[in-house]
Design a protein around this motif. Structure first.
Motif, PDB file in Angstrom:
ATOM      1  N   ALA A 129       2.655   4.490  -0.816  1.00  0.00           N
ATOM      2  CA  ALA A 129       3.670   4.444  -1.851  1.00  0.00           C
ATOM      3  C   ALA A 129       4.783   6.047  -2.578  1.00  0.00           C
ATOM      4  CB  ALA A 129       3.924   3.548  -2.975  1.00  0.00           C
ATOM      5  N   SER A 130       5.843   6.086  -2.317  1.00  0.00           N
ATOM      6  CA  SER A 130       6.165   7.472  -3.007  1.00  0.00           C
ATOM      7  C   SER A 130       7.095   6.754  -3.094  1.00  0.00           C
ATOM      8  CB  SER A 130       6.770   8.281  -1.643  1.00  0.00           C
ATOM      9  OG  SER A 130       6.695   8.033  -0.552  1.00  0.00           O
ATOM     10  N   LEU A 131       7.830   7.692  -3.927  1.00  0.00           N
ATOM     11  CA  LEU A 131       9.376   7.659  -4.923  1.00  0.00           C
ATOM     12  C   LEU A 131       9.630   9.117  -4.372  1.00  0.00           C
ATOM     13  CD1 LEU A 131       8.896   6.325  -8.233  1.00  0.00           C
ATOM     14  CD2 LEU A 131       9.006   4.971  -6.193  1.00  0.00           C
ATOM     15  N   GLY A 132      11.467   8.760  -3.976  1.00  0.00           N
ATOM     16  CA  GLY A 132      12.284  10.190  -4.061  1.00  0.00           C
ATOM     17  C   GLY A 132      13.921   9.412  -3.675  1.00  0.00           C
ATOM     18  N   LEU A 133      13.865  10.723  -3.969  1.00  0.00           N
ATOM     19  CA  LEU A 133      15.360  10.708  -3.628  1.00  0.00           C
ATOM     20  C   LEU A 133      16.144  12.432  -2.752  1.00  0.00           C
ATOM     21  CD1 LEU A 133      16.429  11.275  -7.809  1.00  0.00           C
ATOM     22  CD2 LEU A 133      16.480   8.913  -6.225  1.00  0.00           C
ATOM     23  N   LEU A 141      25.345  10.736  -3.552  1.00  0.00           N
ATOM     24  CA  LEU A 141      24.140  11.204  -4.508  1.00  0.00           C
ATOM     25  C   LEU A 141      23.192   9.234  -4.691  1.00  0.00           C
ATOM     26  CD1 LEU A 141      25.628  12.856  -7.604  1.00  0.00           C
ATOM     27  CD2 LEU A 141      23.289  13.562  -6.258  1.00  0.00           C
ATOM     28  N   GLY A 142      22.323   9.307  -5.334  1.00  0.00           N
ATOM     29  CA  GLY A 142      21.855   7.567  -5.911  1.00  0.00           C
ATOM     30  C   GLY A 142      20.640   7.883  -6.082  1.00  0.00           C
ATOM     31  N   GLY A 143      20.967   6.959  -7.144  1.00  0.00           N
ATOM     32  CA  GLY A 143      19.606   6.418  -8.658  1.00  0.00           C
ATOM     33  C   GLY A 143      19.220   7.142  -9.381  1.00  0.00           C
ATOM     34  N   CYS A 144      19.835   8.579  -9.252  1.00  0.00           N
ATOM     35  CA  CYS A 144      19.421   9.271 -10.273  1.00  0.00           C
ATOM     36  C   CYS A 144      19.319   8.997 -11.700  1.00  0.00           C
ATOM     37  CB  CYS A 144      20.646  10.320 -10.286  1.00  0.00           C
ATOM     38  SG  CYS A 144      20.375  12.168  -8.837  1.00  0.00           S
ATOM     39  N   ARG A 145      20.214   8.530 -12.208  1.00  0.00           N
ATOM     40  CA  ARG A 145      20.275   7.833 -13.177  1.00  0.00           C
ATOM     41  C   ARG A 145      19.273   6.091 -13.045  1.00  0.00           C
ATOM     42  NH1 ARG A 145      19.477   6.713 -17.124  1.00  0.00           N
ATOM     43  NH2 ARG A 145      20.506   6.021 -18.910  1.00  0.00           N
ATOM     44  N   HIS A 146      18.582   6.013 -12.546  1.00  0.00           N
ATOM     45  CA  HIS A 146      18.113   4.650 -12.374  1.00  0.00           C
ATOM     46  C   HIS A 146      16.537   5.866 -12.519  1.00  0.00           C
ATOM     47  CE1 HIS A 146      19.809   0.978 -11.837  1.00  0.00           C
ATOM     48  NE2 HIS A 146      20.923   1.854 -11.528  1.00  0.00           N
ATOM     49  N   ALA A 147      16.440   6.763 -11.513  1.00  0.00           N
ATOM     50  CA  ALA A 147      14.735   7.541 -11.724  1.00  0.00           C
ATOM     51  C   ALA A 147      14.827   8.063 -13.164  1.00  0.00           C
ATOM     52  CB  ALA A 147      14.920   8.299 -10.873  1.00  0.00           C
ATOM     53  N   GLY A 152      10.612  11.936 -15.922  1.00  0.00           N
ATOM     54  CA  GLY A 152      10.894  13.150 -17.203  1.00  0.00           C
ATOM     55  C   GLY A 152      12.202  14.645 -16.156  1.00  0.00           C
ATOM     56  N   HIS A 153      12.119  15.516 -17.115  1.00  0.00           N
ATOM     57  CA  HIS A 153      13.937  16.050 -16.985  1.00  0.00           C
ATOM     58  C   HIS A 153      13.292  17.551 -15.230  1.00  0.00           C
ATOM     59  CE1 HIS A 153      17.462  18.927 -17.794  1.00  0.00           C
ATOM     60  NE2 HIS A 153      17.002  19.995 -17.189  1.00  0.00           N
ATOM     61  N   SER A 154      12.331  17.912 -15.949  1.00  0.00           N
ATOM     62  CA  SER A 154      12.249  18.701 -14.758  1.00  0.00           C
ATOM     63  C   SER A 154      12.212  17.849 -13.335  1.00  0.00           C
ATOM     64  CB  SER A 154      11.335  19.749 -15.177  1.00  0.00           C
ATOM     65  OG  SER A 154      11.026  20.640 -13.968  1.00  0.00           O
ATOM     66  N   ARG A 155      10.892  17.257 -13.516  1.00  0.00           N
ATOM     67  CA  ARG A 155      10.655  16.111 -12.719  1.00  0.00           C
ATOM     68  C   ARG A 155      11.550  15.659 -11.189  1.00  0.00           C
ATOM     69  NH1 ARG A 155       5.653  15.140  -9.870  1.00  0.00           N
ATOM     70  NH2 ARG A 155       5.182  17.341 -10.813  1.00  0.00           N
ATOM     71  N   ARG A 157      14.626  16.709 -11.737  1.00  0.00           N
ATOM     72  CA  ARG A 157      15.785  17.261 -11.086  1.00  0.00           C
ATOM     73  C   ARG A 157      15.278  17.439 -10.039  1.00  0.00           C
ATOM     74  NH1 ARG A 157      20.715  19.519 -14.642  1.00  0.00           N
ATOM     75  NH2 ARG A 157      20.732  17.484 -15.900  1.00  0.00           N
ATOM     76  N   ARG A 158      14.039  17.991 -10.102  1.00  0.00           N
ATOM     77  CA  ARG A 158      13.303  18.528  -8.448  1.00  0.00           C
ATOM     78  C   ARG A 158      13.321  18.036  -7.360  1.00  0.00           C
ATOM     79  NH1 ARG A 158       6.776  20.007  -8.018  1.00  0.00           N
ATOM     80  NH2 ARG A 158       6.898  20.866  -6.162  1.00  0.00           N
ATOM     81  N   MET A 159      13.112  17.028  -7.578  1.00  0.00           N
ATOM     82  CA  MET A 159      13.050  15.312  -6.814  1.00  0.00           C
ATOM     83  C   MET A 159      14.763  15.474  -6.878  1.00  0.00           C
ATOM     84  SD  MET A 159      10.789  12.275  -8.948  1.00  0.00           S
ATOM     85  CE  MET A 159      11.830  11.398  -7.537  1.00  0.00           C
ATOM     86  N   MET A 160      15.629  15.476  -6.796  1.00  0.00           N
ATOM     87  CA  MET A 160      17.359  15.501  -6.659  1.00  0.00           C
ATOM     88  C   MET A 160      17.521  16.783  -5.971  1.00  0.00           C
ATOM     89  SD  MET A 160      20.732  15.931  -7.185  1.00  0.00           S
ATOM     90  CE  MET A 160      21.308  16.335  -8.425  1.00  0.00           C
ATOM     91  N   LEU A 161      17.313  17.466  -6.420  1.00  0.00           N
ATOM     92  CA  LEU A 161      17.914  18.997  -5.553  1.00  0.00           C
ATOM     93  C   LEU A 161      16.831  19.229  -4.458  1.00  0.00           C
ATOM     94  CD1 LEU A 161      18.520  20.424  -9.216  1.00  0.00           C
ATOM     95  CD2 LEU A 161      20.054  19.853  -7.317  1.00  0.00           C
ATOM     96  N   THR A 162      15.626  18.940  -4.577  1.00  0.00           N
ATOM     97  CA  THR A 162      14.515  18.743  -3.299  1.00  0.00           C
ATOM     98  C   THR A 162      14.906  18.050  -1.736  1.00  0.00           C
ATOM     99  OG1 THR A 162      12.996  18.987  -4.171  1.00  0.00           O
ATOM    100  CG2 THR A 162      13.808  21.272  -4.603  1.00  0.00           C
TER     101      THR A 162
END
Length: 258
Positions: A129-133, A141-147, A152-155, A157-162
């Protein structure tokens, strides 16, 4: 239950197992979106169901929004707003389902798939399994508010931006999932959790989940006050009285859901 095209529903031992089945990657199509919403709404009013397991067929839990089918759904003015509303309500249907939802993440849960997992009550993951954006790679965009409910904050944003994906073992290390199992052990582990929920008073688990949803965004004072009020209501139920009698008599309780 209705006959579904992209959702498999099996009910046994007070547990409803919902399996996303929209090959090849269980993308959230219009059909799957509507079927999942409808199934969860029906389950909310089915006394024979006390817990739900949500999982995916094949190697992927849900690869996210159905980009290939987007053109068929969004054709004219108002279609995008209606599509966005339907998608929101699908995730809310998971969160607001009256029965606790155990999400068994069998593979990649991306974008909408991550939102499904985050909307569930208890998460368990396979080693695959894995979770990703991944939306940054397709201009969305999508799912960030749920995520934000999981990471946490840094993880986040790293997921969303990369577009990075967080694998099952790391999800367990971070405390986001209850366990990271071998693929063949995922569903037995999920059923064990669901069975434990189903053995409790259905009125208590239903009211307990509702309470958790309500107090999630409240202050400590207001949230605990609400919880105390709900505790007083639960204590008046037949199931609560049966639980107390069974405890005093040192026997297993027999719950009726009233």
């Amino acid at each position: 239950m209705d006959n579904f095209l992209q959702l498999e529903v099996a009910i046994a031992d007070h547990i409803a197992t919902l399996t996303l089945n929209a090959p090849p990657v269980n993308a959230l199509t219009r059909v799957l979106n509507d079927e999942l919403t409808r199934a969860l709404d029906q389950i909310s009013e089915m006394d024979e169901v006390r817990a739900v397991i949500l999982t995916g067929e094949g190697k992927v839990f849900c690869a996210g929004a159905d980009l290939k089918g987007r053109a068929e759904v969004i054709k004219g003015p108002g279609d995008l707003m209606a599509h966005s509303r339907r998608t929101r309500e699908c995730f809310h249907a998971i969160r607001e389902c009256a029965k606790p939802v155990v999400c068994a993440i069998n593979g990649a849960a991306l974008g909408s798939g991550l939102a499904m997992a985050a909307s569930s009550d208890i998460l368990i993951a396979s080693e695959k399994a894995s979770l990703g954006l991944p939306e940054v790679d397709v201009g969305l965009l999508g799912g960030c508010r749920h995520a934000m409910r999981l990471f946490g904050h840094s993880r986040l944003r790293r997921m969303m931006l990369t577009g990075m994906r967080v694998p099952g073992a790391e999800l367990y290390r971070l405390g986001i999932v209850e366990a990271c199992t071998a693929p063949e052990d995922l569903m037995p582990a999920a059923r064990e959790i669901a069975a434990a929920i189903a053995s409790k008073s259905p009125v208590s688990t239903r009211m307990g989940k509702h309470t958790l949803n309500v107090i999630e965004d409240m202050s400590l004072r207001d949230g605990y006050r609400y919880e105390q009020d709900m505790t007083a209501q639960i204590a008046k139920t037949d199931d609560a009285k049966e639980a107390q009698r069974a405890f005093a008599e040192k026997r297993a309780p027999v719950f009726t859901g009233r």
